[in-house]
Design an enzyme around this catalytic site. Structure first.
Site, PDB file in Angstrom:
ATOM      1  N   SER A  13      38.746  17.861  -4.425  1.00 43.19           N
ATOM      2  CA  SER A  13      39.446  18.489  -3.001  1.00 43.19           C
ATOM      3  C   SER A  13      39.110  17.437  -1.847  1.00 43.19           C
ATOM      4  O   SER A  13      39.845  17.386  -0.834  1.00 43.19           O
ATOM      5  CB  SER A  13      38.901  19.819  -2.889  1.00 43.19           C
ATOM      6  OG  SER A  13      37.590  19.916  -2.326  1.00 43.19           O
ATOM      7  N   ASN A  14      37.847  16.813  -1.865  1.00 45.86           N
ATOM      8  CA  ASN A  14      37.591  15.595  -1.109  1.00 45.86           C
ATOM      9  C   ASN A  14      38.682  14.573  -1.078  1.00 45.86           C
ATOM     10  O   ASN A  14      39.119  14.184   0.004  1.00 45.86           O
ATOM     11  CB  ASN A  14      36.286  15.204  -1.030  1.00 45.86           C
ATOM     12  CG  ASN A  14      35.039  16.371  -0.438  1.00 45.86           C
ATOM     13  OD1 ASN A  14      34.982  16.182   0.576  1.00 45.86           O
ATOM     14  ND2 ASN A  14      34.510  16.970  -1.172  1.00 45.86           N
ATOM     15  N   LEU A  84      29.700  11.999 -10.517  1.00 43.69           N
ATOM     16  CA  LEU A  84      28.611  12.720 -11.231  1.00 43.69           C
ATOM     17  C   LEU A  84      27.683  11.675 -11.988  1.00 43.69           C
ATOM     18  O   LEU A  84      26.595  11.718 -12.507  1.00 43.69           O
ATOM     19  CB  LEU A  84      29.030  13.712 -11.931  1.00 43.69           C
ATOM     20  CG  LEU A  84      29.507  14.866 -11.139  1.00 43.69           C
ATOM     21  CD1 LEU A  84      29.587  16.405 -11.974  1.00 43.69           C
ATOM     22  CD2 LEU A  84      28.668  15.223  -9.824  1.00 43.69           C
ATOM     23  N   ASN A 101      28.708   7.740  -0.659  1.00 47.39           N
ATOM     24  CA  ASN A 101      28.549   9.335  -1.652  1.00 47.39           C
ATOM     25  C   ASN A 101      28.547  10.284  -0.545  1.00 47.39           C
ATOM     26  O   ASN A 101      28.034  10.206   0.590  1.00 47.39           O
ATOM     27  CB  ASN A 101      27.205   9.242  -2.427  1.00 47.39           C
ATOM     28  CG  ASN A 101      27.286  10.414  -3.246  1.00 47.39           C
ATOM     29  OD1 ASN A 101      28.307  10.898  -3.617  1.00 47.39           O
ATOM     30  ND2 ASN A 101      26.019  11.247  -3.254  1.00 47.39           N
ATOM     31  N   HIS A 103      26.850  14.070  -0.555  1.00 47.16           N
ATOM     32  CA  HIS A 103      26.149  15.154  -1.147  1.00 47.16           C
ATOM     33  C   HIS A 103      25.951  16.420  -0.527  1.00 47.16           C
ATOM     34  O   HIS A 103      25.937  16.723   0.767  1.00 47.16           O
ATOM     35  CB  HIS A 103      24.620  14.501  -1.023  1.00 47.16           C
ATOM     36  CG  HIS A 103      23.727  15.401  -1.903  1.00 47.16           C
ATOM     37  ND1 HIS A 103      23.685  15.212  -3.496  1.00 47.16           N
ATOM     38  CD2 HIS A 103      22.858  16.354  -1.488  1.00 47.16           C
ATOM     39  CE1 HIS A 103      22.935  16.172  -3.968  1.00 47.16           C
ATOM     40  NE2 HIS A 103      22.270  16.865  -2.846  1.00 47.16           N
TER      41      HIS A 103
HETATM   42  C1  GAR Z   1      31.499  18.463  -3.630  1.00 45.31           C
HETATM   43  O1  GAR Z   1      30.663  19.598  -3.038  1.00 45.31           O
HETATM   44  C2  GAR Z   1      30.552  16.847  -3.399  1.00 45.31           C
HETATM   45  O2  GAR Z   1      29.666  17.174  -2.220  1.00 45.31           O
HETATM   46  C3  GAR Z   1      29.820  17.418  -4.649  1.00 45.31           C
HETATM   47  O3  GAR Z   1      30.503  17.733  -5.687  1.00 45.31           O
HETATM   48  C4  GAR Z   1      31.545  18.449  -4.986  1.00 45.31           C
HETATM   49  C5  GAR Z   1      33.110  17.761  -5.545  1.00 45.31           C
HETATM   50  O4  GAR Z   1      34.034  18.751  -4.981  1.00 45.31           O
HETATM   51  N1  GAR Z   1      29.014  16.261  -4.902  1.00 45.31           N
HETATM   52  C6  GAR Z   1      27.656  16.307  -5.530  1.00 45.31           C
HETATM   53  O5  GAR Z   1      27.340  17.199  -5.657  1.00 45.31           O
HETATM   54  C7  GAR Z   1      27.126  14.742  -5.577  1.00 45.31           C
HETATM   55  N2  GAR Z   1      25.769  15.124  -6.117  1.00 45.31           N
HETATM   56  P1  GAR Z   1      35.596  18.192  -5.155  1.00 45.31           P
HETATM   57  O6  GAR Z   1      35.659  17.525  -6.357  1.00 45.31           O
HETATM   58  O7  GAR Z   1      36.392  19.401  -4.843  1.00 45.31           O
HETATM   59  O8  GAR Z   1      35.711  16.970  -4.020  1.00 45.31           O
END
Ligand code: GAR
Length: 188
Positions: A13-14, A84, A101, A103
């Protein structure tokens, strides 16, 4: 033309928010999306947006072939958007200060190995924190430690669970992450 590469392990989603933000911008292109998971939702997203994409399995990140694939796109910034794996030092050395990154918490709280996604929100709830948020930072060789570029906050509300907290934090992510990237591109 400035090139962005996105690394992502999940639904993306990001990545979608970043694609949407730069869609009309003729000076910026997302030239490659890379995942370590062949079934990651982000790859479908890349496919439907017509963005070149690749899977690099965990064992192959620290190889010359992977480095060459990434370097060939001459990225101004490499974006970890829900990625990850630990980034190998060969990549850190090739793109010093240019890998960022996001977080889903206020680092240095609730960071480090194993702290991702719902684990982070569960830790915030278990700690009884009254606020949480996001941290956008450059990466270095230690998980979740590099220079902080931006933090944004939101409250933890009575009755929150990991899902409700994740949704509130994700709204901050989708708003701020593309804008920080835009700011870095304009100031580089
Ligand atoms: C997001 O909330 C991001 O901040 C987190 O994974 C999610 C990915 O969501 N990242 C971490 O936890 C890194 N340590 P997405 O696939 O919908 O973008």
């Amino acid at each position: 033309m400035k090139s962005l590469i996105i690394f992502a392990s999940g639904r993306g989603s990001n990545a979608q928010a970043i694609l949407d933000y730069f869609k009309e911008n003729k000076d910026v292109v997302v030239s490659l999306i890379v995942s370590n998971k062949s079934n990651a939702g982000v790859l479908e997203l890349a496919q439907s947006a017509g963005i070149p994409h690749a899977v690099i399995p965990k064992a192959e990140w620290n190889t010359e072939a992977s480095l060459q694939l990434i370097a060939a796109h001459q990225p101004s910034i490499i974006i970890l958007a829900g990625f990850l794996l630990k980034v190998p030092e060969s990549l850190l050395a090739a793109f010093p200060g240019r890998i960022i990154n996001i977080h889903p918490a206020l680092l240095p709280k609730h960071g480090g190995k194993g702290m991702w996604g719902h684990h982070v929100h569960e830790a915030v709830l278990a700690a009884g924190d009254s606020e949480t948020g996001i941290t956008i930072h450059r990466i270095d060789e230690v998980y979740d430690r590099g220079e902080i570029l931006l933090q944004a906050r939101c409250p933890v509300l009575a009755g929150d669970n990991a899902d409700s907290l994740a949704a509130r934090v994700l709204r901050l992510e989708h708003f701020y992450f593309p804008r920080v990237i835009d700011f870095l591109l304009k100031s580089s």
